[in-house]
Design an enzyme around this catalytic site. Sequence first.
Site, PDB file in Angstrom:
ATOM      1  N   GLY A  48       0.848  -1.177   0.000  1.00 53.02           N
ATOM      2  CA  GLY A  48       0.000   0.000   0.000  1.00 53.02           C
ATOM      3  C   GLY A  48       0.882   1.224   0.000  1.00 53.02           C
ATOM      4  O   GLY A  48       2.084   1.142   0.278  1.00 53.02           O
ATOM      5  N   GLN A  53       3.184   9.968   1.318  1.00 51.92           N
ATOM      6  CA  GLN A  53       4.496   9.390   0.981  1.00 51.92           C
ATOM      7  C   GLN A  53       5.047   9.889  -0.345  1.00 51.92           C
ATOM      8  O   GLN A  53       6.227   9.741  -0.618  1.00 51.92           O
ATOM      9  CB  GLN A  53       4.417   7.859   0.979  1.00 51.92           C
ATOM     10  CG  GLN A  53       4.187   7.279   2.368  1.00 51.92           C
ATOM     11  CD  GLN A  53       4.024   5.777   2.313  1.00 51.92           C
ATOM     12  OE1 GLN A  53       2.943   5.281   2.045  1.00 51.92           O
ATOM     13  NE2 GLN A  53       5.103   5.048   2.545  1.00 51.92           N
ATOM     14  N   CYS A 101       7.726  -0.519   5.966  1.00 58.76           N
ATOM     15  CA  CYS A 101       7.114   0.662   5.360  1.00 58.76           C
ATOM     16  C   CYS A 101       8.061   1.166   4.277  1.00 58.76           C
ATOM     17  O   CYS A 101       9.277   1.166   4.472  1.00 58.76           O
ATOM     18  CB  CYS A 101       6.907   1.737   6.431  1.00 58.76           C
ATOM     19  SG  CYS A 101       6.252   3.289   5.786  1.00 58.76           S
ATOM     20  N   LEU A 102       7.500   1.618   3.163  1.00 64.47           N
ATOM     21  CA  LEU A 102       8.342   2.118   2.073  1.00 64.47           C
ATOM     22  C   LEU A 102       9.087   3.392   2.470  1.00 64.47           C
ATOM     23  O   LEU A 102      10.039   3.783   1.813  1.00 64.47           O
ATOM     24  CB  LEU A 102       7.490   2.389   0.829  1.00 64.47           C
ATOM     25  CG  LEU A 102       6.823   1.163   0.188  1.00 64.47           C
ATOM     26  CD1 LEU A 102       5.921   1.583  -0.963  1.00 64.47           C
ATOM     27  CD2 LEU A 102       7.861   0.168  -0.288  1.00 64.47           C
ATOM     28  N   HIS A 142      -2.223   0.670   8.683  1.00 64.93           N
ATOM     29  CA  HIS A 142      -0.911   1.264   8.396  1.00 64.93           C
ATOM     30  C   HIS A 142      -1.068   2.493   7.494  1.00 64.93           C
ATOM     31  O   HIS A 142      -0.491   3.552   7.761  1.00 64.93           O
ATOM     32  CB  HIS A 142      -0.026   0.199   7.735  1.00 64.93           C
ATOM     33  CG  HIS A 142       1.331   0.677   7.339  1.00 64.93           C
ATOM     34  ND1 HIS A 142       2.484   0.189   7.917  1.00 64.93           N
ATOM     35  CD2 HIS A 142       1.744   1.596   6.420  1.00 64.93           C
ATOM     36  CE1 HIS A 142       3.528   0.796   7.373  1.00 64.93           C
ATOM     37  NE2 HIS A 142       3.116   1.645   6.454  1.00 64.93           N
ATOM     38  N   GLU A 143      -1.880   2.346   6.435  1.00 66.01           N
ATOM     39  CA  GLU A 143      -2.056   3.468   5.504  1.00 66.01           C
ATOM     40  C   GLU A 143      -2.872   4.587   6.144  1.00 66.01           C
ATOM     41  O   GLU A 143      -2.600   5.774   5.903  1.00 66.01           O
ATOM     42  CB  GLU A 143      -2.713   2.996   4.204  1.00 66.01           C
ATOM     43  CG  GLU A 143      -1.956   1.883   3.462  1.00 66.01           C
ATOM     44  CD  GLU A 143      -0.473   2.158   3.272  1.00 66.01           C
ATOM     45  OE1 GLU A 143      -0.067   3.330   3.173  1.00 66.01           O
ATOM     46  OE2 GLU A 143       0.298   1.172   3.238  1.00 66.01           O
ATOM     47  N   HIS A 146      -0.557   6.735   8.024  1.00 68.92           N
ATOM     48  CA  HIS A 146       0.175   7.697   7.187  1.00 68.92           C
ATOM     49  C   HIS A 146      -0.632   8.988   6.994  1.00 68.92           C
ATOM     50  O   HIS A 146      -0.075  10.091   7.038  1.00 68.92           O
ATOM     51  CB  HIS A 146       0.478   7.093   5.817  1.00 68.92           C
ATOM     52  CG  HIS A 146       1.722   6.246   5.779  1.00 68.92           C
ATOM     53  ND1 HIS A 146       2.961   6.732   6.123  1.00 68.92           N
ATOM     54  CD2 HIS A 146       1.910   4.955   5.424  1.00 68.92           C
ATOM     55  CE1 HIS A 146       3.870   5.764   5.979  1.00 68.92           C
ATOM     56  NE2 HIS A 146       3.258   4.673   5.560  1.00 68.92           N
TER      57      HIS A 146
HETATM   58 NI    NI Z   1       4.124   2.864   5.131  1.00 67.42          NI
END
Ligand code: NI
Length: 192
Positions: A48, A53, A101-102, A142-143, A146
């Site tokens: 995701g 981000q 996480c990215l 998680h998203e 963000h």
């Molecule tokens: Ni993340």
Amino acid sequence: MIRPISQVGHPVLRQKAADVPREEIQSPDMANLIEDLIDTMRAADGAGIAANQVGALARVFVIGVSHNPRYPYKPAIPLTVLINPRVRLLDDERFLNNEGCLSVPVRGDLHRYMNIEVEAIDRHGDPFRQIYRGLSAGTVQHEMDHLDGVLIVDRVEDNATMSTWDMFHAHHEKEYLSRIAPVIEATEPKVG
Ligand code: NI
């Protein structure tokens, strides 16, 4: 278009994204943002990605999992675009996950709710409602974090569980997979 992914320390990751006004949901700018989120998530093998981000403070995220090399144990999630999402907890059951996480170079253990219902608007402006359980519920939470400027490093309760990806594979993955097996079994939606 693939966009650069902001990394931990970038202020945009700590800002709260704003709801997308109704009239902007089907605008060309929003269509571009959504396409870029999908392209960027796929290029990075993410499960995701949230608008923060890629530097956009709009309450939009995309999720999608299909034979993901970064998270091979994750049950599939169809590609889904969620605009102005709201999460309702279906109960207070939680599980101890280990997330990456990215935007963060390490993984760590953190709790997520097991059963949630999401209401959002899809990219066509239509209402969307879905129950998510297990790891898919974790991905959604998680998203959502963000969009509120919250990162996994804020949720990790024991800093000793934080590891790089290489160290996770070498020392923690086996224990994690046995711990998480019942959660994977309970994960919904079940697709593919
Ligand atoms: Ni993340």
